[in-house]
Design a protein around this motif. Structure first.
Motif, short mmCIF file in Angstrom:
data_model
loop_
_atom_site.label_atom_id
_atom_site.label_comp_id
_atom_site.label_asym_id
_atom_site.label_seq_id
_atom_site.Cartn_x
_atom_site.Cartn_y
_atom_site.Cartn_z
N ALA A 291 0.15 -0.27 -15.14
CA ALA A 291 -1.27 0.06 -15.12
C ALA A 291 -2.12 -1.19 -14.90
O ALA A 291 -3.24 -1.11 -14.36
CB ALA A 291 -1.66 0.74 -16.43
N ALA A 292 -1.60 -2.35 -15.31
CA ALA A 292 -2.32 -3.61 -15.15
C ALA A 292 -2.01 -4.30 -13.83
O ALA A 292 -2.48 -5.42 -13.59
CB ALA A 292 -1.97 -4.54 -16.32
N GLY A 293 -1.21 -3.65 -12.97
CA GLY A 293 -0.89 -4.24 -11.67
C GLY A 293 0.21 -5.27 -11.73
O GLY A 293 0.29 -6.15 -10.89
N ILE A 294 1.08 -5.15 -12.75
CA ILE A 294 2.22 -6.07 -12.89
C ILE A 294 3.49 -5.24 -12.81
O ILE A 294 3.72 -4.36 -13.64
CB ILE A 294 2.15 -6.83 -14.23
CG1 ILE A 294 0.90 -7.72 -14.26
CG2 ILE A 294 3.41 -7.66 -14.44
CD1 ILE A 294 0.61 -8.31 -15.60
N GLU A 295 4.30 -5.52 -11.80
CA GLU A 295 5.52 -4.74 -11.60
C GLU A 295 6.73 -5.54 -12.00
O GLU A 295 6.90 -6.69 -11.60
CB GLU A 295 5.65 -4.29 -10.14
CG GLU A 295 6.82 -3.35 -9.90
CD GLU A 295 6.78 -2.71 -8.54
OE1 GLU A 295 6.35 -1.54 -8.45
OE2 GLU A 295 7.16 -3.38 -7.56
N PRO B 268 -2.37 -1.51 -7.90
CA PRO B 268 -2.14 -0.13 -8.34
C PRO B 268 -2.82 0.90 -7.46
O PRO B 268 -2.38 2.05 -7.38
CB PRO B 268 -2.72 -0.11 -9.77
CG PRO B 268 -2.76 -1.54 -10.20
CD PRO B 268 -3.02 -2.33 -8.95
N THR B 269 -3.90 0.51 -6.77
CA THR B 269 -4.61 1.47 -5.90
C THR B 269 -3.85 1.74 -4.61
O THR B 269 -4.25 2.62 -3.84
CB THR B 269 -6.02 0.96 -5.56
OG1 THR B 269 -5.92 -0.24 -4.78
CG2 THR B 269 -6.81 0.66 -6.83
N ARG C 236 -1.27 7.68 6.96
CA ARG C 236 0.02 7.00 6.95
C ARG C 236 0.41 6.64 5.51
O ARG C 236 -0.43 6.28 4.70
CB ARG C 236 -0.02 5.71 7.79
CG ARG C 236 -0.28 5.94 9.28
CD ARG C 236 0.93 6.59 9.93
NE ARG C 236 0.78 6.74 11.37
CZ ARG C 236 0.25 7.79 11.97
NH1 ARG C 236 -0.20 8.81 11.22
NH2 ARG C 236 0.15 7.85 13.27
N ALA C 237 1.69 6.72 5.23
CA ALA C 237 2.21 6.36 3.90
C ALA C 237 2.76 4.94 3.96
O ALA C 237 3.58 4.63 4.82
CB ALA C 237 3.30 7.33 3.49
N LYS C 238 2.32 4.10 3.04
CA LYS C 238 2.83 2.73 2.97
C LYS C 238 3.84 2.64 1.83
O LYS C 238 3.51 2.92 0.68
CB LYS C 238 1.68 1.75 2.73
CG LYS C 238 0.72 1.64 3.91
CD LYS C 238 -0.34 0.57 3.65
CE LYS C 238 -1.28 0.44 4.85
NZ LYS C 238 -2.31 -0.60 4.61
N PHE C 239 5.06 2.28 2.17
CA PHE C 239 6.10 2.12 1.17
C PHE C 239 7.16 1.17 1.70
O PHE C 239 7.18 0.84 2.89
CB PHE C 239 6.74 3.49 0.84
CG PHE C 239 7.43 4.17 2.00
CD1 PHE C 239 8.80 3.99 2.20
CD2 PHE C 239 6.73 4.98 2.87
CE1 PHE C 239 9.44 4.62 3.26
CE2 PHE C 239 7.36 5.61 3.93
CZ PHE C 239 8.72 5.44 4.12
#
Length: 332
Positions: free
Chosen positions: A28-32, A90-91, A122-125
């Protein structure tokens, strides 16, 4: 009440609400950090806690001296020592209304579902990542994208029919034009592109899907690495997309395919291995030091392959990358 979670050796910290697990708070904080199933089964999110107190349930997937961050609830401010981490946006995770383009029964219990995104979207992954399908009751199911990232206007899913499965009872009825709500991307089972190490890919059943995305992406990017694919099933019908394997045999220099089948006749017919995938690893490799292993399948299968690779064949445990398929509702 919220607790402060700090990553050891850095100035990075984030807030974790009471009752929230550390992995979800980090995301949630943008840390993976490394993760896969988010259910405490795969063990990918294991890491250290160097200060503070946490509530962490016992698990066979939990290494000694470590905690599974997806199950780890802080009781005080905490300092953690993850295996790795990076910042992400996260967005970047998006929700799409995807339309069924084609629904093919590829094997007796496997559907290949081809979805198209709305015009212009388009899907980015990254190759190897997964999506979540939202069901009418609000629950979700996770499936890996089997197509490579450059095919960004479509999504291919390989779905095994699980007896009593809520979504897999729906899948055979889906027809062209039907729509599904999907959100992506999730997960960090992805190719370490900076590496030139020989790759061993070990998959069972529809664990083939994320590895298909990885290998198709390697073809597109002209990556030159030795690759061995061991694909396990009960019989040759379980190897439901051999046409893709035939393409890699032509397009990827140094590519080797080993079908591992329980049916002795089918194994012989395909010049493969008769038995389990972990035994195929033992039979094909005396040592795996200097390799990278990408393994996808059920929890038991992944655990057996990890044991064969790390404990018996000398693989660096940090070079064992897995995506564990756990049936049932997804963690949201």
């Amino acid at each position: 009440m919220a607790f402060d979670i700090r990553i050891a050796g850095t100035d990075v910290h984030f807030s974790c609400a009471s009752g929230q697990n550390i992995l979800d708070a980090a995301l949630a904080a943008g840390i993976e950090m490394p993760y896969s199933c988010r259910k405490g089964v795969c063990g990918n999110c294991a890491g250290g806690v160097s200060a503070g107190e946490v509530q962490s349930p016992p698990s066979e997937a939990r290494p000694a001296g470590q905690h599974l961050y997806c199950q780890c609830l802080p009781q005080t401010d905490v300092e953690i020592v993850p295996e790795s981490w990076h910042r992400f946006d996260p967005t970047a995770r998006k929700t799409f209304t995807a339309k069924v383009f084609r629904n093919t029964l590829a094997a007796g219990d496997v559907s290949v579902l081809q979805l198209r995104l709305p015009a212009g979207q388009r899907a980015k992954f990254k190759a190897g990542q997964y999506l979540q399908v939202a069901l009418p009751d609000g629950s979700r199911r996770s499936y890996s994208m089997a197509n490579p990232p450059h095919e960004s206007d479509s999504l291919q899913l390989h779905i095994r029919h699980v007896p009593g499965g809520q979504f897999t009872q729906i899948v055979p009825q889906l027809k062209a034009g039907d729509t599904l709500q999907v959100e992506l991307p999730y997960g960090n089972f992805e190719l370490k592109e900076e590496s030139t190490a020989p790759m061993l890919c070990v998959v069972g059943g529809t664990g083939f899907a994320p590895v298909k995305s990885l290998l198709d992406d390697m073809v597109k990017k002209k990556v030159q690495r030795p690759v061995t694919l061991i694909w396990g099933g009960r019989d040759k019908g379980g190897l439901y997309l051999l046409a893709a394997v035939e393409k890699w045999q032509k397009q990827l220099p140094g590519f080797t395919f080993v079908p591992a089948l329980e049916d002795a006749g089918d194994a012989a017919a395909l010049d493969g291995f008769n038995g389990r995938v972990d035994d195929a690893v033992r039979q094909r490799f005396d040592a795996l030091a200097g390799h990278e292993v990408y393994c996808c399948g059920s929890p038991g299968m992944v655990a057996a392959v990890r044991k064969a690779c790390v404990e018996e064949r000398g693989l660096d445990p940090h070079h064992f990358f897995s995506d564990v398929f756990v049936p049932g509702p997804a963690a949201t």
